[in-house]
Motif scaffolding. Structure first.
Motif, mmCIF file in Angstrom:
data_model
loop_
_atom_site.group_PDB
_atom_site.id
_atom_site.type_symbol
_atom_site.label_atom_id
_atom_site.label_comp_id
_atom_site.label_asym_id
_atom_site.label_seq_id
_atom_site.Cartn_x
_atom_site.Cartn_y
_atom_site.Cartn_z
ATOM 1 N N ILE A 13 -3.780 2.409 -2.877
ATOM 2 C CA ILE A 13 -4.248 2.717 -1.536
ATOM 3 C C ILE A 13 -3.158 2.381 -0.511
ATOM 4 O O ILE A 13 -3.422 2.211 0.677
ATOM 5 N N ALA A 14 -1.938 2.310 -0.976
ATOM 6 C CA ALA A 14 -0.748 2.166 -0.114
ATOM 7 C C ALA A 14 -0.730 0.863 0.667
ATOM 8 O O ALA A 14 -0.134 0.773 1.730
ATOM 9 N N LEU A 15 -1.375 -0.161 0.135
ATOM 10 C CA LEU A 15 -1.270 -1.483 0.753
ATOM 11 C C LEU A 15 -0.036 -2.206 0.238
ATOM 12 O O LEU A 15 0.552 -3.017 0.935
ATOM 13 N N LEU A 16 0.311 -1.904 -0.998
ATOM 14 C CA LEU A 16 1.509 -2.482 -1.596
ATOM 15 C C LEU A 16 2.379 -1.332 -2.115
ATOM 16 O O LEU A 16 1.848 -0.302 -2.511
ATOM 17 N N PRO A 17 3.666 -1.519 -2.126
ATOM 18 C CA PRO A 17 4.531 -0.447 -2.609
ATOM 19 C C PRO A 17 4.619 -0.409 -4.131
ATOM 20 O O PRO A 17 4.492 -1.442 -4.790
ATOM 21 N N ARG A 33 11.240 1.245 -0.548
ATOM 22 C CA ARG A 33 11.557 2.547 0.019
ATOM 23 C C ARG A 33 13.030 2.900 -0.191
ATOM 24 O O ARG A 33 13.880 2.041 -0.185
ATOM 25 N N PHE A 57 -10.705 4.379 2.448
ATOM 26 C CA PHE A 57 -9.894 5.588 2.624
ATOM 27 C C PHE A 57 -9.035 5.488 3.871
ATOM 28 O O PHE A 57 -9.293 4.700 4.771
ATOM 29 N N ILE A 58 -7.997 6.293 3.873
ATOM 30 C CA ILE A 58 -7.026 6.290 4.966
ATOM 31 C C ILE A 58 -7.134 7.620 5.698
ATOM 32 O O ILE A 58 -7.077 8.682 5.076
ATOM 33 N N ARG A 77 -2.608 0.620 10.198
ATOM 34 C CA ARG A 77 -1.567 -0.222 9.618
ATOM 35 C C ARG A 77 -0.537 0.642 8.888
ATOM 36 O O ARG A 77 -0.790 1.787 8.556
ATOM 37 N N LYS A 78 0.591 0.001 8.660
ATOM 38 C CA LYS A 78 1.699 0.697 8.055
ATOM 39 C C LYS A 78 1.403 0.923 6.574
ATOM 40 O O LYS A 78 0.875 0.039 5.903
ATOM 41 N N LEU A 79 1.759 2.085 6.089
ATOM 42 C CA LEU A 79 1.584 2.359 4.671
ATOM 43 C C LEU A 79 2.783 1.793 3.909
ATOM 44 O O LEU A 79 3.895 1.751 4.421
ATOM 45 N N ALA A 80 2.516 1.368 2.691
ATOM 46 C CA ALA A 80 3.594 0.780 1.884
ATOM 47 C C ALA A 80 4.571 1.859 1.419
ATOM 48 O O ALA A 80 5.698 1.562 1.056
ATOM 49 N N TYR A 81 4.097 3.080 1.390
ATOM 50 C CA TYR A 81 4.980 4.196 1.032
ATOM 51 C C TYR A 81 4.478 5.435 1.768
ATOM 52 O O TYR A 81 3.366 5.446 2.289
ATOM 53 N N VAL A 82 5.305 6.438 1.807
ATOM 54 C CA VAL A 82 4.984 7.641 2.576
ATOM 55 C C VAL A 82 3.907 8.442 1.848
ATOM 56 O O VAL A 82 3.998 8.685 0.642
ATOM 57 N N VAL A 83 2.845 8.771 2.578
ATOM 58 C CA VAL A 83 1.779 9.591 2.017
ATOM 59 C C VAL A 83 1.634 10.827 2.893
ATOM 60 O O VAL A 83 1.379 10.694 4.093
ATOM 61 N N ASN A 104 3.646 7.710 7.833
ATOM 62 C CA ASN A 104 4.120 6.349 7.595
ATOM 63 C C ASN A 104 3.055 5.303 7.893
ATOM 64 O O ASN A 104 3.181 4.157 7.513
ATOM 65 N N TYR A 133 -7.150 2.725 8.295
ATOM 66 C CA TYR A 133 -7.900 2.325 7.108
ATOM 67 C C TYR A 133 -9.382 2.161 7.453
ATOM 68 O O TYR A 133 -9.722 1.584 8.488
#
Lengths: 111, 136
Positions: free
Chosen positions: A102-106, A110, B9-10, B47-53, B57, B61
């Motif tokens: 869920i993109a909380l952690l990578p 990057r 969900f985002i 909040r910032k995403l840990a990776y690009v979706v 960026n 949430y």
């Protein structure tokens, strides 16, 4: 001054042959009160953070908590380095993987 | 048998607040229409995403705690998948975890209360005191 240091080193050296160092290996009982020459090899007993602090739940939402067990590149830190017990490592792993989803952690850093 | 799920969900960051609320209400209604119960709706904010979706960026949430059956969750997931502003979602089943937590809590409670107040503990729950020495 050089004499002093030399005296210290000889004092440190002298008990080691008398100590039962052969056979006992590096983990054998070292002379107490030494100048810490062999302190480098001393390993502190690691304890499970979750057991000691009585953290029951490991939610995937708690990024702060999970981040402590993720290396710089986003890897899950192995148990042998963190000292987490098997049960909690399993739950931790699951939580980290859910958080990644869920993109909380990578998954990885990057770029 | 209804189970407790957490649906996170985002939403895309460039979405208006009212639209987001409307969308969340829509998801909540799908749960209630299917016979489920929405326990909590928590907007965790941007909040910032840990990776690009999807080239984003950051994202908004939203956490939905629901109590529903499998088909309801399936339908909710289908809707999440087709709705364009939702860029990512995850469903986690929580009932087993909650059960485990309750158990641990109960165990800890008996252990802590047993030594100082044995009389009251015996009066309150004889089964619990029986379990405590066995586990200790």
């Amino acid at each position: 001054m050089p004499e002093e240091t030399q005296a210290k080193s000889t004092a440190a050296d002298s008990p080691s042959p008398s100590a039962p160092s052969p056979g006992s290996g590096p983990r054998g009982p070292r002379p107490a009160g030494g100048p810490g020459g062999r302190g480098k090899f001393f390993r502190r007993k690691k304890v499970c953070k979750f057991c000691t602090e009585k953290i029951d739940a490991i939610p995937y939402r708690d990024v702060r908590l999970l981040q402590q067990f993720v290396a710089e590149r986003g890897k899950i830190v192995p148990r042998r380095l963190t000292g987490v017990c098997t049960t909690h490592q399993r739950r931790l792993t699951r939580a980290i993987k859910q958080a990644r989803n869920i993109a909380l952690l990578p998954f990885a850093t990057r770029h | 048998m209804p189970r407790v799920y957490e649906v996170m969900f985002i939403l895309r960051p460039d979405m208006a607040e009212e639209d987001a609320d409307k969308l969340i209400a829509g998801f909540a209604s799908t749960v209630t229409n299917g016979g489920g119960v929405v326990k909590t709706v928590e907007k965790m904010g941007r909040r910032k995403l840990a990776y690009v979706v999807r080239k984003f960026n950051d994202g908004n949430y939203v956490l939905l705690t629901i109590e529903a059956n499998g088909p309801v969750v399936l339908e909710l997931e289908r809707r999440l998948r087709v709705s364009e502003p939702v860029i990512k979602f995850i469903t986690v089943r929580m009932d087993e975890e909650e059960k485990r937590l309750a158990k641990v809590k109960a165990l800890r409670g008996t252990r802590r209360s047993a030594p100082p107040a044995t009389v009251s503990a015996e009066a309150a729950a004889p089964a619990a005191t029986e379990a405590a020495p066995a586990s200790a």
